[in-house]
Enzyme design. Sequence first.
Site, PDB file in Angstrom:
ATOM      1  N   HIS A   1      23.387 -20.470  -5.035  1.00 32.15           N
ATOM      2  CA  HIS A   1      23.656 -19.358  -5.971  1.00 32.15           C
ATOM      3  C   HIS A   1      24.773 -19.709  -6.964  1.00 32.15           C
ATOM      4  O   HIS A   1      25.445 -18.821  -7.490  1.00 32.15           O
ATOM      5  CB  HIS A   1      24.026 -18.054  -5.217  1.00 32.15           C
ATOM      6  CG  HIS A   1      22.862 -17.414  -4.525  1.00 32.15           C
ATOM      7  ND1 HIS A   1      22.956 -16.876  -3.260  1.00 32.15           N
ATOM      8  CD2 HIS A   1      21.579 -17.230  -4.915  1.00 32.15           C
ATOM      9  CE1 HIS A   1      21.783 -16.389  -2.901  1.00 32.15           C
ATOM     10  NE2 HIS A   1      20.929 -16.600  -3.881  1.00 32.15           N
TER      11      HIS A   1
ATOM     12  N   ARG B   1      16.543 -23.700 -13.573  1.00 37.42           N
ATOM     13  CA  ARG B   1      17.382 -23.583 -12.384  1.00 37.42           C
ATOM     14  C   ARG B   1      16.779 -24.514 -11.328  1.00 37.42           C
ATOM     15  O   ARG B   1      15.589 -24.411 -11.021  1.00 37.42           O
ATOM     16  CB  ARG B   1      17.352 -22.149 -11.885  1.00 37.42           C
ATOM     17  CG  ARG B   1      18.035 -21.964 -10.563  1.00 37.42           C
ATOM     18  CD  ARG B   1      17.868 -20.546 -10.093  1.00 37.42           C
ATOM     19  NE  ARG B   1      18.443 -20.378  -8.776  1.00 37.42           N
ATOM     20  CZ  ARG B   1      18.051 -19.426  -7.927  1.00 37.42           C
ATOM     21  NH1 ARG B   1      17.100 -18.591  -8.262  1.00 37.42           N
ATOM     22  NH2 ARG B   1      18.610 -19.327  -6.761  1.00 37.42           N
TER      23      ARG B   1
ATOM     24  N   GLY C   1      17.647 -13.504  -1.656  1.00 39.01           N
ATOM     25  CA  GLY C   1      18.547 -14.468  -1.029  1.00 39.01           C
ATOM     26  C   GLY C   1      19.939 -13.873  -1.160  1.00 39.01           C
ATOM     27  O   GLY C   1      20.228 -13.208  -2.156  1.00 39.01           O
TER      28      GLY C   1
ATOM     29  N   LYS D   1      10.816 -16.458 -13.350  1.00 39.02           N
ATOM     30  CA  LYS D   1      11.433 -15.690 -14.431  1.00 39.02           C
ATOM     31  C   LYS D   1      11.585 -16.629 -15.620  1.00 39.02           C
ATOM     32  O   LYS D   1      11.839 -17.816 -15.428  1.00 39.02           O
ATOM     33  CB  LYS D   1      12.818 -15.178 -14.021  1.00 39.02           C
ATOM     34  CG  LYS D   1      12.788 -14.189 -12.858  1.00 39.02           C
ATOM     35  CD  LYS D   1      14.188 -13.778 -12.451  1.00 39.02           C
ATOM     36  CE  LYS D   1      14.185 -13.126 -11.085  1.00 39.02           C
ATOM     37  NZ  LYS D   1      15.470 -13.125 -10.417  1.00 39.02           N
TER      38      LYS D   1
ATOM     39  N   MET E   1      15.334  -4.231   0.334  1.00 39.41           N
ATOM     40  CA  MET E   1      16.353  -3.251   0.718  1.00 39.41           C
ATOM     41  C   MET E   1      15.978  -1.854   0.241  1.00 39.41           C
ATOM     42  O   MET E   1      16.171  -0.867   0.963  1.00 39.41           O
ATOM     43  CB  MET E   1      17.702  -3.681   0.129  1.00 39.41           C
ATOM     44  CG  MET E   1      18.858  -2.846   0.552  1.00 39.41           C
ATOM     45  SD  MET E   1      19.095  -2.856   2.357  1.00 39.41           S
ATOM     46  CE  MET E   1      19.987  -4.374   2.601  1.00 39.41           C
TER      47      MET E   1
ATOM     48  N   ASN F   1      13.213 -20.013 -14.387  1.00 42.34           N
ATOM     49  CA  ASN F   1      13.829 -19.881 -13.064  1.00 42.34           C
ATOM     50  C   ASN F   1      12.682 -19.657 -12.074  1.00 42.34           C
ATOM     51  O   ASN F   1      12.190 -18.548 -11.919  1.00 42.34           O
ATOM     52  CB  ASN F   1      14.793 -18.688 -13.105  1.00 42.34           C
ATOM     53  CG  ASN F   1      15.501 -18.463 -11.788  1.00 42.34           C
ATOM     54  OD1 ASN F   1      15.119 -19.018 -10.754  1.00 42.34           O
ATOM     55  ND2 ASN F   1      16.541 -17.643 -11.816  1.00 42.34           N
TER      56      ASN F   1
ATOM     57  N   HIS G   1      26.838 -12.187  -3.788  1.00 42.23           N
ATOM     58  CA  HIS G   1      25.542 -12.203  -4.488  1.00 42.23           C
ATOM     59  C   HIS G   1      24.503 -11.730  -3.484  1.00 42.23           C
ATOM     60  O   HIS G   1      24.083 -12.482  -2.600  1.00 42.23           O
ATOM     61  CB  HIS G   1      25.221 -13.618  -4.987  1.00 42.23           C
ATOM     62  CG  HIS G   1      23.865 -13.715  -5.633  1.00 42.23           C
ATOM     63  ND1 HIS G   1      23.692 -13.892  -6.986  1.00 42.23           N
ATOM     64  CD2 HIS G   1      22.617 -13.651  -5.108  1.00 42.23           C
ATOM     65  CE1 HIS G   1      22.393 -13.917  -7.264  1.00 42.23           C
ATOM     66  NE2 HIS G   1      21.711 -13.787  -6.130  1.00 42.23           N
ATOM     67  N   LEU G   2      24.114 -10.455  -3.589  1.00 41.73           N
ATOM     68  CA  LEU G   2      23.206  -9.859  -2.607  1.00 41.73           C
ATOM     69  C   LEU G   2      21.863  -9.539  -3.273  1.00 41.73           C
ATOM     70  O   LEU G   2      21.713  -8.501  -3.909  1.00 41.73           O
ATOM     71  CB  LEU G   2      23.814  -8.576  -2.023  1.00 41.73           C
ATOM     72  CG  LEU G   2      25.266  -8.665  -1.506  1.00 41.73           C
ATOM     73  CD1 LEU G   2      25.731  -7.321  -0.971  1.00 41.73           C
ATOM     74  CD2 LEU G   2      25.384  -9.746  -0.426  1.00 41.73           C
ATOM     75  N   GLY G   3      20.932 -10.492  -3.157  1.00 40.78           N
ATOM     76  CA  GLY G   3      19.575 -10.276  -3.666  1.00 40.78           C
ATOM     77  C   GLY G   3      18.606 -10.527  -2.526  1.00 40.78           C
ATOM     78  O   GLY G   3      18.950 -10.327  -1.361  1.00 40.78           O
TER      79      GLY G   3
ATOM     80  N   GLU H   1      22.072 -15.488 -14.493  1.00 40.88           N
ATOM     81  CA  GLU H   1      21.941 -16.935 -14.297  1.00 40.88           C
ATOM     82  C   GLU H   1      21.341 -17.614 -15.528  1.00 40.88           C
ATOM     83  O   GLU H   1      21.716 -18.736 -15.876  1.00 40.88           O
ATOM     84  CB  GLU H   1      21.052 -17.198 -13.069  1.00 40.88           C
ATOM     85  CG  GLU H   1      21.724 -16.797 -11.765  1.00 40.88           C
ATOM     86  CD  GLU H   1      20.751 -16.546 -10.631  1.00 40.88           C
ATOM     87  OE1 GLU H   1      19.731 -15.854 -10.840  1.00 40.88           O
ATOM     88  OE2 GLU H   1      21.009 -17.025  -9.516  1.00 40.88           O
TER      89      GLU H   1
ATOM     90  N   GLY I   1      20.531  -7.904  -7.106  1.00 40.46           N
ATOM     91  CA  GLY I   1      19.729  -6.684  -6.915  1.00 40.46           C
ATOM     92  C   GLY I   1      20.332  -5.665  -5.968  1.00 40.46           C
ATOM     93  O   GLY I   1      20.457  -4.490  -6.318  1.00 40.46           O
TER      94      GLY I   1
ATOM     95  N   ARG J   1      15.112 -14.427   5.378  1.00 39.89           N
ATOM     96  CA  ARG J   1      15.791 -15.537   6.075  1.00 39.89           C
ATOM     97  C   ARG J   1      16.802 -15.000   7.079  1.00 39.89           C
ATOM     98  O   ARG J   1      17.434 -13.969   6.841  1.00 39.89           O
ATOM     99  CB  ARG J   1      16.496 -16.436   5.051  1.00 39.89           C
ATOM    100  CG  ARG J   1      15.544 -17.324   4.283  1.00 39.89           C
ATOM    101  CD  ARG J   1      16.233 -18.037   3.147  1.00 39.89           C
ATOM    102  NE  ARG J   1      15.871 -17.484   1.852  1.00 39.89           N
ATOM    103  CZ  ARG J   1      16.519 -17.693   0.717  1.00 39.89           C
ATOM    104  NH1 ARG J   1      17.575 -18.471   0.696  1.00 39.89           N
ATOM    105  NH2 ARG J   1      16.114 -17.139  -0.406  1.00 39.89           N
TER     106      ARG J   1
ATOM    107  N   ASN K   1      22.916  -2.440  -7.099  1.00 38.68           N
ATOM    108  CA  ASN K   1      22.191  -1.151  -7.046  1.00 38.68           C
ATOM    109  C   ASN K   1      22.368  -0.319  -5.791  1.00 38.68           C
ATOM    110  O   ASN K   1      22.090   0.873  -5.819  1.00 38.68           O
ATOM    111  CB  ASN K   1      20.690  -1.412  -7.231  1.00 38.68           C
ATOM    112  CG  ASN K   1      20.373  -1.972  -8.601  1.00 38.68           C
ATOM    113  OD1 ASN K   1      20.642  -1.327  -9.605  1.00 38.68           O
ATOM    114  ND2 ASN K   1      19.858  -3.184  -8.637  1.00 38.68           N
TER     115      ASN K   1
END
Length: 386
Positions: A175, A87, A206, A16, A278, A9, A202-204, A373, A322, A235, A326
């Site tokens: 995503h 990916r 991106g 990754k 974050m 990925n 999906h809050l990472g 993923e 992420g 972004r 968390n």
Amino acid sequence: MTDVQLVMNAGSSSLKFAAYTAKGDKPVLKGKVAGIGRAPEFSATGAQPDALGELTPDTPHDEVVQRVLGWLTAHPEFGDIKAVGHRVVHGGRDFSKPVLVTDDILDQLTVLEPLAPSHQPHNLAAIRAVRGWKAELPQVACFDTGFHASQPKLNSMFGLPRSLTDQGVIRYGFHGLSYEYIARILPRHLGQAADGRVVVAHLGNGASMCAMEGRRSVATTMGFSALDGLVMGRRCGSLDPGVLLYLQQGLGMTIGQIETLLYKESGLLGVSGVSNAMQVLQDSTAPEAAEAIELFCLRAAQELARMLPCIGGLDALVFTAGIGENSDRVRAGICAHLEWLGLALSFDANAASDTIIHAADSKVQVWVLPTDEEAVIVGHMHDLVA
Ligand code: ADP
């Protein structure tokens, strides 16, 4: 030696990778190079942090891939790699299902690079690097856009002239591998409600959201590119297109400068002036950091609300990735803007990042479910390579 399948990925600033045996759904090896281009750091199952040699901010993505492949060659104990799955962010209109990569397909995917300039070139560079390493290995490309092919046409259209829509200037959404994973595990957690009106956030680094019904994508916040929708790490998210005209005509910025501004210098980093991460913002005492977090939460709730007409209401909200998995502060911040839906969080369950975090009297279920993923990619590899 055990046969394994390798998943790669290659993101905008990270690589990754994971290796799976033919039947296993848990990886026998997991590794990552984070901070490519800034401060690269390597970590992997049983490896020393310096196992790839010296990595500097100037070490390019493709060399990072080469070093990882070299490291894998030097460590046959992780298994004999029989296939590699990747990916790939953009499949355009032609690729909604995973494919075995051929020369022709690689050429077609290369044409899509300008649509995802921060990701697609790195995804394809990883495929080429594996070819250079072992040309005979079958390689599978799995697309982030694929899951959204089920969107009704209306939900994918912009208010642009039809000729542009016909050329493929539409909302693709991204995503998709993460959403596919969550869609797959939803029944295990939500039972019958899994097939209802669900928004997955999906809050990472991106960040995007997907509105599902019957566990299929009906609408999503990212659009033609991965810039659209929520405020992200670097972004900007949705933007009045008039701003782009002003940046070019009023401020004389070049297209390259605008691209850098939108992809790398905006979002949480640009608003806070502190960090794109974050976790760092949460620890900061700067008022701009707190304001960036508040903006992130408000924009996320607004984007969620924008999709609700497409599914006619909300039965469940699922947080993942992420930040989603968390940050109780961000989850609470977003949900505070959604109380008008009858959504109520359990303070304690949210603070503990439990799997179920809604209050007993909430009209909307709220869940925290980790995404995977790589597991989706390896599942497709089993299907295609066998
Ligand atoms: P990506 O895969 O897109 O690079 P991740 O899904 O790993 O991103 O998410 C990275 C984001 O999650 C960063 O903003 C990071 O600061 C945030 N994050 C990770 N752990 C925590 C935490 N405990 N609290 C708050 N934010 C966190």
